[in-house]
Write an enzyme that holds these catalytic residues in place. Structure first.
Site, PDB file in Angstrom:
ATOM      1  N   GLU A 150     -21.381 -24.453  33.182  1.00  0.00           N
ATOM      2  CA  GLU A 150     -21.285 -24.168  33.728  1.00  0.00           C
ATOM      3  C   GLU A 150     -22.304 -22.511  33.268  1.00  0.00           C
ATOM      4  O   GLU A 150     -21.488 -22.035  33.728  1.00  0.00           O
ATOM      5  CB  GLU A 150     -19.460 -23.750  34.389  1.00  0.00           C
ATOM      6  N   GLU A 160     -16.266 -32.551  35.743  1.00  0.00           N
ATOM      7  CA  GLU A 160     -15.262 -32.073  36.141  1.00  0.00           C
ATOM      8  C   GLU A 160     -14.909 -31.710  37.810  1.00  0.00           C
ATOM      9  O   GLU A 160     -15.745 -31.391  38.601  1.00  0.00           O
ATOM     10  CB  GLU A 160     -15.136 -30.740  35.837  1.00  0.00           C
TER      11      GLU A 160
HETATM   12  O1  AHR Z   1     -11.303 -27.090  34.126  1.00  0.00           O
HETATM   13  C1  AHR Z   1     -11.001 -25.527  34.149  1.00  0.00           C
HETATM   14  C2  AHR Z   1     -12.046 -24.993  33.688  1.00  0.00           C
HETATM   15  O2  AHR Z   1     -12.960 -25.731  35.035  1.00  0.00           O
HETATM   16  C3  AHR Z   1     -13.419 -25.690  32.973  1.00  0.00           C
HETATM   17  O3  AHR Z   1     -13.307 -24.474  31.538  1.00  0.00           O
HETATM   18  C4  AHR Z   1     -14.637 -25.133  33.533  1.00  0.00           C
HETATM   19  O4  AHR Z   1     -15.741 -25.580  33.194  1.00  0.00           O
HETATM   20  C5  AHR Z   1     -14.196 -25.122  35.241  1.00  0.00           C
HETATM   21  O5  AHR Z   1     -14.341 -23.697  35.740  1.00  0.00           O
END
Ligand code: AHR
Length: 516
Positions: free
Chosen positions: A196, A320
């Site tokens: 990210e 994610e």
């Molecule tokens: O999963 C929680 C957070 O969500 C992670 O650390 C990040 O990559 C995303 O924004």
């Protein structure tokens, strides 16, 4: 009188049949059109140094009275082995771009501490580091996916980590690894070049990230016998510009140094209605709409990738995903500990169907996060451990891993609420190496069942069996007191009629059928 009765009976029967015929969804499972394999890595998981995922999740206090290997909790390991998790992404997340891997090696007492600034400002003691993570992966029989620090680290630090992980010759990092008790390298294949980086990983523009990626990735070396599959930071949600700039910057003549592009998308419930277990049907509807948006996003990013990479060499990695609810009342807001309901299971089933059906481009994905964080598959409370409804979806769907995806054709009926509608039914199908066919069907409509009739092209089968995950309410969930409210049950309502398979998919349910 008798004739009148017969006519009446016939009319009732005809009416019943017409109703059935009108509402039955015709589904074609077309094995002749099958082209792609569902990569087992689509069924991956994510575990960050966040809240009680690593610490007090996998890695517990030495005095805790549970089966352990060192400090690794073995009941958690056994449950995850049962659902065959193919990979585990670590150490973050946002944590990854603040993590300095050398702090997490060597004798535990000498490891420096740091502040986990993203997640509650707690002190990280670095007792769980590279060796402990890779030991965990060995116990889980899963592939590691390690995310390097591009945001606050250096190319040298990243290069040395890969050397420490993968080099078998004489070198400073090999010596250090051996000093720390590991002779042979681990041979880590999946390596993320930042996380990210459009946000917590450095707030970069896509143009700036591309330059950074190219520099850092240069130093992520392929040592003999250990080729690395580099995974670049991908977009968030509908940020198509990120994908465009990234793909333009990391591909040349249809080739790229990146094996994958790490796309993140979370399902948010509507603002002000984020309780994990106490929500209305209107909230459920809005949340499901957000979850089903995954398909539009996958198509949108894939179309951009197709322009630069028509051969589909670069994978879309959904690194994610999952529902992001409010934390459970009374828990640390920085720890993201949430309960998990039948709604979340329906989201997981629908999302995995989307991934299966787009397995031409999606080769890998990770649900966030495995234990005690966000849409966890396992929750723990001291010595106790429970399996969430989402866990059971991964259990049901493991049959799709590495199977041939069978394209399906159907028109979904609508789930209607307050004049708005969503497709009520989604599904995917696959055929494993033994020729067994599995079909996973999700009915998100909480009020109506859906009769379906499946027909098959180029599939031979004679027996059907099934399993179902459902419960009385969409808010139902498993607790430490009642851990078996939402569990898998046998489902034998599917019937073979000629070459067709007829079945009523109950409201708010996930059904997986097996045809042999
Ligand atoms: O999963 C929680 C957070 O969500 C992670 O650390 C990040 O990559 C995303 O924004």
């Amino acid at each position: 009188m008798k004739a009148k009765k017969t006519v009446l009976l016939l009319l009732i029967l005809a009416f019943g049949l017409t109703c059935f015929a009108q509402s039955t969804v015709e589904i074609l499972v077309d094995a002749e059109a099958a082209q792609y394999k569902i990569n087992r890595h689509i069924y991956g998981h994510f575990s960050e140094h966040l809240g009680r995922c690593i610490y007090d999740g996998y890695w517990v206090d030495p005095t805790m009275n549970v089966p352990k290997d060192g400090r690794i909790r073995l009941d958690v390991v056994a449950a995850l082995r049962h659902i065959k998790i193919p990979n585990l992404r670590w150490p973050g997340g946002c944590f990854a771009d603040e993590y300095h891997w050398m702090d997490g090696i060597g004798p535990g007492s000498q490891r420096p501490t740091m502040i986990n600034t993203h997640w509650g400002n707690v002190t990280e003691d670095n007792s769980f580091g590279t060796h402990e993570f890779l030991k965990l992966c060995e116990l889980l029989d899963t592939e590691p996916f390690i995310v390097g620090n591009l945001g606050s680290g250096s190319p040298q630090e990243m290069m040395q980590w890969v050397e420490y992980l993968n080099f078998d010759g004489v070198s400073p990092m090999t010596n250090l690894r051996k000093q720390n008790g590991r002779d042979v390298p681990w041979g880590v294949t999946y390596f993320g070049v930042g996380n990210e980086n459009w946000g917590c990983g450095g707030n970069m523009t896509p143009e700036y990230y591309v330059t950074q990626y190219r520099q850092f990735a240069t130093y992520v070396k392929n040592y003999p016998g250990s080729p690395v599959r580099k995974i670049a930071c991908g977009p968030s949600g509908g940020d198509y510009n990120w994908t465009e700039v990234l793909m333009a910057g990391i591909t040349r003549g249809g080739r790229s140094s990146a094996w994958g592009v790490d796309f993140h998308y979370y399902t948010n419930p509507p603002r002000g209605a984020g309780s994990a277990t106490n929500f209305t049907e209107a909230t459920y509807f809005a949340t499901m709409r957000n979850a089903l948006r995954m398909e539009e996003l996958v198509k949108g990013h894939s179309a951009i990738m197709d322009k630069y990479d028509p051969q589909k060499r670069v994978s879309l990695v959904v690194g994610e995903w999952g529902i992001w609810n409010n934390v459970e009342p009374g828990t640390n807001p920085g720890f993201l500990y949430q309960q998990n309901s039948l709604r979340d299971a329906l989201i997981a089933g629908s999302t995995l169907n989307i991934f299966n059906n787009h397995c031409d481009r999606i080769q890998m994905a990770q649900l966030a996060q495995t234990v005690n964080v966000l849409q966890a598959v396992i929750l723990t409370q001291k010595e106790k451990m429970i399996l969430t409804p989402t866990y059971h979806v991964f259990d049901l769907y493991k049959v799709h891993q590495d199977a041939k995806m069978l394209p399906v054709k159907f028109a979904s009926p609508n789930y209607v609420l307050d004049k708005e509608s969503l497709p009520a039914l989604n599904l995917s199908a696959s055929q494993d190496s033994l020729g067994v066919v599995h079909i996973s069907l999700v009915n998100i409509d909480p009020n109506n069942s859906i009769p379906v009739s499946l027909s098959f092209n180029q599939v031979k089968w004679s027996n059907v069996s099934g399993q179902i995950l459902t419960s009385a309410n969409i808010t139902d969930h498993n607790t430490f007191e009642k851990p078996e409210t939402v569990v898998i049950k046998k489902f034998d309502a599917a019937k073979k009629q000629g070459n067709a398979l007829n079945v009523n998919i109950p409201a708010k349910s996930i059904v997986v059928l097996e045809l042999k």
